[in-house]
Design a protein around this motif. Structure first.
Motif, PDB file in Angstrom:
ATOM      1  N   ASP A 179       0.864  -1.339   0.186  1.00 29.11           N
ATOM      2  CA  ASP A 179      -0.129  -0.077  -0.256  1.00 29.11           C
ATOM      3  C   ASP A 179       0.911   1.168   0.004  1.00 29.11           C
ATOM      4  N   GLY A 180       2.226   1.438  -0.732  1.00 29.81           N
ATOM      5  CA  GLY A 180       2.870   2.169  -0.756  1.00 29.81           C
ATOM      6  C   GLY A 180       3.637   3.009   0.186  1.00 29.81           C
ATOM      7  N   ALA A 181       3.657   1.789   0.982  1.00 24.80           N
ATOM      8  CA  ALA A 181       5.094   1.943   1.346  1.00 24.80           C
ATOM      9  C   ALA A 181       6.031   0.995   2.191  1.00 24.80           C
ATOM     10  N   ARG A 182       7.465   0.816   2.390  1.00 20.59           N
ATOM     11  CA  ARG A 182       8.118   0.390   2.125  1.00 20.59           C
ATOM     12  C   ARG A 182       9.324  -0.162   3.082  1.00 20.59           C
ATOM     13  N   SER A 183       9.771  -1.324   2.787  1.00 19.45           N
ATOM     14  CA  SER A 183      10.946  -2.327   4.446  1.00 19.45           C
ATOM     15  C   SER A 183      12.181  -1.548   3.800  1.00 19.45           C
ATOM     16  N   PRO A 184      12.549  -1.237   4.790  1.00 21.00           N
ATOM     17  CA  PRO A 184      14.414  -0.624   4.415  1.00 21.00           C
ATOM     18  C   PRO A 184      14.832  -2.128   4.465  1.00 21.00           C
ATOM     19  N   GLY A 185      13.927  -2.931   4.484  1.00 22.72           N
ATOM     20  CA  GLY A 185      14.694  -4.646   4.550  1.00 22.72           C
ATOM     21  C   GLY A 185      15.611  -4.990   2.913  1.00 22.72           C
ATOM     22  N   SER A 186      16.286  -5.625   2.805  1.00 22.84           N
ATOM     23  CA  SER A 186      17.350  -6.436   1.506  1.00 22.84           C
ATOM     24  C   SER A 186      16.521  -7.053   1.052  1.00 22.84           C
ATOM     25  N   ILE A 187      15.834  -7.272   0.046  1.00 15.68           N
ATOM     26  CA  ILE A 187      14.883  -8.749  -0.934  1.00 15.68           C
ATOM     27  C   ILE A 187      15.865  -8.112  -2.114  1.00 15.68           C
ATOM     28  N   GLY A 201     -13.657  -5.508  15.889  1.00 14.75           N
ATOM     29  CA  GLY A 201     -14.248  -4.357  15.021  1.00 14.75           C
ATOM     30  C   GLY A 201     -14.200  -4.556  14.297  1.00 14.75           C
ATOM     31  N   THR A 202     -12.755  -4.916  13.384  1.00 15.56           N
ATOM     32  CA  THR A 202     -12.321  -4.458  12.564  1.00 15.56           C
ATOM     33  C   THR A 202     -13.168  -4.691  11.177  1.00 15.56           C
ATOM     34  N   ALA A 203     -13.569  -4.206   9.781  1.00 11.98           N
ATOM     35  CA  ALA A 203     -14.159  -4.802   8.836  1.00 11.98           C
ATOM     36  C   ALA A 203     -12.916  -3.505   7.444  1.00 11.98           C
ATOM     37  N   ALA A 204     -12.368  -3.783   7.770  1.00 10.02           N
ATOM     38  CA  ALA A 204     -11.730  -3.310   6.169  1.00 10.02           C
ATOM     39  C   ALA A 204     -11.000  -4.276   4.923  1.00 10.02           C
ATOM     40  N   ARG A 205     -11.235  -3.465   4.151  1.00 10.09           N
ATOM     41  CA  ARG A 205      -9.834  -3.823   2.698  1.00 10.09           C
ATOM     42  C   ARG A 205      -8.720  -3.536   2.700  1.00 10.09           C
ATOM     43  N   LEU A 206      -7.885  -5.023   2.054  1.00  6.66           N
ATOM     44  CA  LEU A 206      -6.442  -4.452   2.302  1.00  6.66           C
ATOM     45  C   LEU A 206      -5.834  -4.786   0.617  1.00  6.66           C
ATOM     46  N   PRO A 207      -5.501  -3.933   0.496  1.00  8.76           N
ATOM     47  CA  PRO A 207      -5.027  -3.436  -1.055  1.00  8.76           C
ATOM     48  C   PRO A 207      -3.872  -4.637  -1.734  1.00  8.76           C
ATOM     49  N   LEU A 208      -3.715  -5.385  -2.688  1.00 12.06           N
ATOM     50  CA  LEU A 208      -3.160  -6.819  -2.949  1.00 12.06           C
ATOM     51  C   LEU A 208      -2.538  -5.945  -4.176  1.00 12.06           C
ATOM     52  N   GLN A 209      -1.714  -6.495  -4.887  1.00 17.56           N
ATOM     53  CA  GLN A 209      -1.128  -7.070  -6.868  1.00 17.56           C
ATOM     54  C   GLN A 209      -1.381  -8.247  -6.380  1.00 17.56           C
ATOM     55  N   PRO A 210      -2.647  -8.405  -7.582  1.00 15.69           N
ATOM     56  CA  PRO A 210      -2.700  -9.742  -9.085  1.00 15.69           C
ATOM     57  C   PRO A 210      -2.176 -10.306  -8.790  1.00 15.69           C
ATOM     58  N   ASP A 211      -1.127 -10.250  -9.222  1.00 16.28           N
ATOM     59  CA  ASP A 211       0.250 -11.283 -10.197  1.00 16.28           C
ATOM     60  C   ASP A 211       0.946 -11.530  -8.262  1.00 16.28           C
ATOM     61  N   PHE A 212       0.895 -11.179  -7.570  1.00 16.69           N
ATOM     62  CA  PHE A 212       1.869 -12.115  -6.827  1.00 16.69           C
ATOM     63  C   PHE A 212       0.273 -12.874  -6.104  1.00 16.69           C
ATOM     64  N   GLU A 213       1.630 -14.249  -5.711  1.00 18.41           N
ATOM     65  CA  GLU A 213       0.486 -15.214  -4.791  1.00 18.41           C
ATOM     66  C   GLU A 213       0.778 -14.653  -3.248  1.00 18.41           C
ATOM     67  N   TYR A 214      -0.528 -15.369  -1.822  1.00 17.26           N
ATOM     68  CA  TYR A 214      -0.521 -14.524  -1.159  1.00 17.26           C
ATOM     69  C   TYR A 214      -0.929 -15.879  -0.120  1.00 17.26           C
ATOM     70  N   ALA A 215      -0.328 -15.693   1.280  1.00 14.85           N
ATOM     71  CA  ALA A 215      -1.092 -16.199   2.340  1.00 14.85           C
ATOM     72  C   ALA A 215      -1.359 -15.666   3.623  1.00 14.85           C
ATOM     73  N   VAL A 216      -1.838 -16.259   4.784  1.00 16.32           N
ATOM     74  CA  VAL A 216      -1.778 -14.622   5.590  1.00 16.32           C
ATOM     75  C   VAL A 216      -1.648 -16.723   7.554  1.00 16.32           C
ATOM     76  N   LEU A 217      -0.854 -15.727   8.212  1.00 19.42           N
ATOM     77  CA  LEU A 217      -0.776 -16.692   8.719  1.00 19.42           C
ATOM     78  C   LEU A 217      -1.215 -16.079  10.659  1.00 19.42           C
ATOM     79  N   THR A 218      -2.350 -16.810  11.125  1.00 22.13           N
ATOM     80  CA  THR A 218      -2.566 -15.693  12.300  1.00 22.13           C
ATOM     81  C   THR A 218      -1.794 -16.349  13.711  1.00 22.13           C
ATOM     82  N   MET A 219      -1.589 -15.238  14.300  1.00 21.39           N
ATOM     83  CA  MET A 219      -0.363 -14.979  15.343  1.00 21.39           C
ATOM     84  C   MET A 219      -1.231 -14.917  16.841  1.00 21.39           C
ATOM     85  N   SER A 220      -2.561 -13.757  16.272  1.00 21.69           N
ATOM     86  CA  SER A 220      -3.374 -14.307  17.606  1.00 21.69           C
ATOM     87  C   SER A 220      -4.387 -13.621  16.921  1.00 21.69           C
ATOM     88  N   GLY A 221      -5.424 -14.583  18.135  1.00 23.75           N
ATOM     89  CA  GLY A 221      -7.162 -13.689  17.864  1.00 23.75           C
ATOM     90  C   GLY A 221      -7.366 -14.709  17.168  1.00 23.75           C
TER      91      GLY A 221
END
Length: 322
Positions: A179-187, A201-221
């Motif tokens: 979403d326009g923010a870039r990490s300083p870590g080397s890739i 109560g969150t109800a949101a949509r996070l923008p993604l890149q369609p040509d990327f594949e994704y996964a999510v890992l639940t840390m808590s909750g």
């Protein structure tokens, strides 16, 4: 972070033929692995159903563990090649030392990033005086062929870009851009890693890149990702073709978002090595056992980790999924 399996399986992964070009909801069950003397982890990648997400090729989730009366994490010196290690904490501290002479305590929401390149050795342990709880994830990123023989390096980034998406969503960009923010870590390949916090109560949509594949890992909750409720320590593979990801939470929750361009090169993973052939793996094992190439890590009260025996069966390419 090490793979401490005494009989690690050789895994061939990479290639794009089995990557879902359309959105999917594929729940990956973790495998429990003992890590050192007192830390038990849930291994999400590589998985029986999925071996990579972009260049992300190894994911362990651990805790929250009460280590007030325990030594905490104790991972002896061990080698790496052909990959990057990512240390990410929600609670506790981990002391990193490596054969370059790096010495760094990594704390919650700070990035500890080690690029092994051709060869490096390191250890990780909880400091002698440590916090009561230990909770985090250890991840590997496979290096593409053009960069896998580069000189090793270690980075520590205490300050990382933040995203406030509104409607209860907050994100920290660990690696890559979101979403326009870039990490300083080397890739070294197109990828993203982010820590997502969802207020009750969150109800949101996070923008993604369609040509990327994704996964999510639940840390808590127990957040809902694209309508799927996820328990802590579970991973949901999402495929490609997504322009946005629906997120919701009835209670405070947190996730890690992992994504990237599907990794085209085929890899051989065994123990703590990522290579291209079984012969490279065997050479690296011999070098570690003989004390060559990987250097020496100072400061650990104990012996380095010996390499397991190589498998007797030849490697059989199976692609990204079984």
């Amino acid at each position: 972070m090490s793979n401490l399996d005494v009989k690690p399986a050789a895994t061939v992964c990479g290639g794009r033929e089995d990557v879902s070009a359309a959105p999917v909801r594929e729940l990956l069950a973790p495998r429990t692995v003992q890590l050192g003397e007192s830390t038990q982890v849930r291994r999400l990648l590589p998985n029986l159903g999925r071996r990579m997400v972009g260049a992300w090729c190894f994911v362990d989730h651990y805790g929250p563990d009460d280590i007030a009366q325990e030594p905490g994490m104790q991972v002896p010196p061990h080698p790496h090649m052909g990959l990057q290690t990512v240390s990410w904490l929600h609670d506790g501290e981990v002391l990193h030392r490596d054969s370059l002479g790096s010495k760094q305590t990594v704390r919650p929401r700070e990035l500890g990033l080690m690029t092994s390149g051709l060869a490096i050795a390191h250890f990780e342990e909880s400091p002698r005086d440590h916090a009561r709880y230990l909770h985090g994830a250890q991840l590997w990123v496979a290096l593409p062929d053009a960069h896998r023989h580069r000189a090793p390096a270690f980075e520590h980034h205490a300050e990382l870009p933040q995203i406030t998406g509104g409607n209860g969503l907050h994100a920290t960009v660990i690696l890559g851009e979101l979403d326009g923010a870039r990490s300083p870590g080397s890739i070294y390949s197109p990828l993203v890693g982010a820590d997502l916090t969802l207020a009750a109560g969150t109800a949101a949509r996070l923008p993604l890149q369609p040509d990327f594949e994704y996964a999510v890992l639940t840390m808590s909750g127990e957040p809902e990702v694209d309508g799927v409720r996820l328990a802590p320590g579970s991973m949901l593979y999402l495929g490609c073709g997504r322009g946005a990801l629906p997120l919701a939470a009835a209670t405070d929750s947190s996730l890690m978002l992992l994504g990237g361009e599907p990794f085209e090169e085929r890899l051989v993973m065994w123990w703590n090595f990522v290579a291209r052939t079984g012969e490279e793996i065997a050479e690296a094992r011999t070098a570690w056992q003989s004390g060559d190439r990987f250097g020496t890590v100072h400061g650990y009260d104990g012996a380095p980790l010996p390499a397991p025996e190589l498998p007797v069966t030849p490697l059989k390419p199976r692609g990204r999924t079984r």
